[in-house]
Enzyme design. Structure first.
Site, PDB file in Angstrom:
ATOM      1  N   HIS A 121       0.870  -1.180   0.000  1.00 54.76           N
ATOM      2  CA  HIS A 121       0.000   0.000   0.000  1.00 54.76           C
ATOM      3  C   HIS A 121       0.907   1.231   0.000  1.00 54.76           C
ATOM      4  CE1 HIS A 121      -2.837   2.968   1.662  1.00 54.76           C
ATOM      5  NE2 HIS A 121      -3.823   2.128   1.391  1.00 54.76           N
ATOM      6  N   ASP A 198       3.498  -4.215   8.078  1.00 56.18           N
ATOM      7  CA  ASP A 198       2.230  -3.502   7.900  1.00 56.18           C
ATOM      8  C   ASP A 198       1.102  -4.514   8.112  1.00 56.18           C
ATOM      9  OD1 ASP A 198      -0.035  -2.164   7.136  1.00 56.18           O
ATOM     10  OD2 ASP A 198       0.654  -1.653   5.117  1.00 56.18           O
ATOM     11  N   LYS A 224     -10.440  -0.746  10.083  1.00 61.29           N
ATOM     12  CA  LYS A 224     -10.563  -1.940   9.260  1.00 61.29           C
ATOM     13  C   LYS A 224     -10.944  -3.167  10.091  1.00 61.29           C
ATOM     14  CE  LYS A 224      -7.086  -0.325   5.944  1.00 61.29           C
ATOM     15  NZ  LYS A 224      -7.952  -0.047   4.796  1.00 61.29           N
TER      16      LYS A 224
END
Length: 409
Positions: A121, A198, A224
């Site tokens: 990302h 991550d 999330k």
């Protein structure tokens, strides 16, 4: 475990925004919130609304207790050794930037190498581009195969004797594939490098234990994983955090201030400047409790069932290409695809007309999509509260897209 329709109905009833009117299939961007999480934030502002850490009166003490209970819950949830290693941020992006500014800028120099995968990302890429530019370090990229797989041999070959920092996702937000951070962190440490993981996509879907992974830093976002927007976490090994300077300055992160300078508060508070998001932390605590109530066996099994079902249904739709592996267990509910002749933005707009919520665009992973030869895609991302009926709705809409665009198949 046998998952019954009654179990699924009871889970869905916990989420007020989940209705028959829409099929919410954009869970990789942000998850829906159970009522218990919504209530936790509401309860904080109705009964404990005061600045944590700054007052000796009862409201402030209660706010502090809730805030620190959330920190302990996070510590246990990800298997950290101490609450001193749990820093609250706004999101994974801020957590990664904290590492870039507070560790990388002070520890990298010209001649050092940074290794980042092209899978990342943008939030796990741009901070390291900045760090390389400001320190003179060189940035190198590890490329997976076309399904997104990274082997141990590929990882070793991407390292150099000068590698001092490795940054890697645990689960791709485009391909859904997970990566063996434990092995890669061990190899990086053998080279004398620091390893940043991550966990923005992994933490909501698979169990995480940062002690077992032996990563040096690990970032994730609350929004999330059922929690409110605006609360995130950085885990960092205490030995590293103690030597780092604060990323932001002011507020409760100080110990003592003079007109000439300041000394910093103890961990983790030296990295939490200003008024903290105590309401968000209360919501994150409730989200963790919800995960614990459901259990990982239910979550992982249900999401695999849904992924398998969706992939089978998508195979029946012509002109659709799914990115990544052909194995459902390597997608973790993330199904990124293209439709011949139909732009992803048109796909998302037409599906919205059918009450189906999907994400269109580059998914904040433009280098990966360029490498895969697809500038834009559409992504359907599933969570344990989705149903086969919602997938049927999605694939029925998918099957009509080309005809609605005027194609004669």
């Amino acid at each position: 475990m046998t998952i019954t329709q009654d179990m699924i109905r009871r889970v869905r009833a916990d989420f007020p925004l989940i209705t028959e009117e829409i099929a919410y299939l954009d869970n990789s961007a942000t998850s829906q919130k159970p009522q218990s999480v919504i209530d936790a934030g509401k309860c904080f502002y109705e009964t404990e609304n005061a600045n944590p850490l700054r007052g000796l009166y009862r409201l402030s003490v209660a706010a502090t207790e809730t805030y620190e209970q959330a920190r302990e819950a996070v510590r246990a949830f990800i298997g950290a050794g101490s609450t001193e290693e749990i820093i609250f941020t706004r999101n994974a992006t801020e957590s990664l930037n904290l590492v870039a500014y507070s560790w990388a800028l002070d520890n990298l120099k010209a001649g050092d190498d940074i290794l980042v995968t092209v899978i990342e990302h943008h939030s796990n890429m741009l901070p390291w581009q900045m760090a390389a530019e400001k320190t003179g370090a060189s940035l190198h990229y590890l490329y997976p195969d076309k399904t997104g797989a990274v082997t141990e041999e590929m990882f070793r070959n991407a390292l150099t004797p000068a590698t001092r920092l490795v940054c890697m996702t645990q689960l791709s937000n485009v391909l859904g594939r997970s990566y063996d951070l434990k092995t890669y962190a061990r190899i990086a440490h053998e080279m004398g490098a620091v390893f940043v993981g991550d966990g923005a996509q992994s933490t909501p879907h698979i169990p995480v234990n940062v002690t077992d992974l032996d990563v040096d830093f690990f970032a994730f976002s609350g929004h999330k994983m059922l929690a409110p927007m605006g609360i995130g976490v950085l885990y960092g090994k205490k030995t590293l955090l103690e030597r780092m300077q604060p990323f932001l300055r002011g507020g409760e992160m100080i110990d003592y201030v003079t007109t000439e300078g300041a000394t910093w508060a103890e961990l983790p508070h030296k990295f939490e400047a200003g008024t903290v998001n105590a309401g968000g932390a209360a919501g994150l605590l409730a989200a963790i409790e919800y995960y614990q109530k459901l259990g990982w066996d239910f979550i992982e099994q249900r999401e695999l069932e849904l992924t398998r079902y969706a992939m089978e249904k998508m195979k029946d739709v012509p002109h659709v290409t799914l990115l990544g592996s052909d194995r459902p267990e390597e997608h973790h509910g993330i199904l990124t695809f293209k439709v011949d002749g139909v732009h992803p933005h048109d796909i998302a707009a037409m599906m919205d007309e059918d009450g189906v919520c999907v994400r269109a665009g580059h998914h904040c992973a433009q280098p990966l999509l360029k490498y895969l030869g697809v500038p834009n895609t559409t992504r359907c991302s599933l969570a344990f509260y989705n149903t086969e009926a919602e997938i049927d709705r999605f694939t029925a809409s998918l099957a009509t897209l080309r005809s609605r665009m005027g194609y004669q198949d």
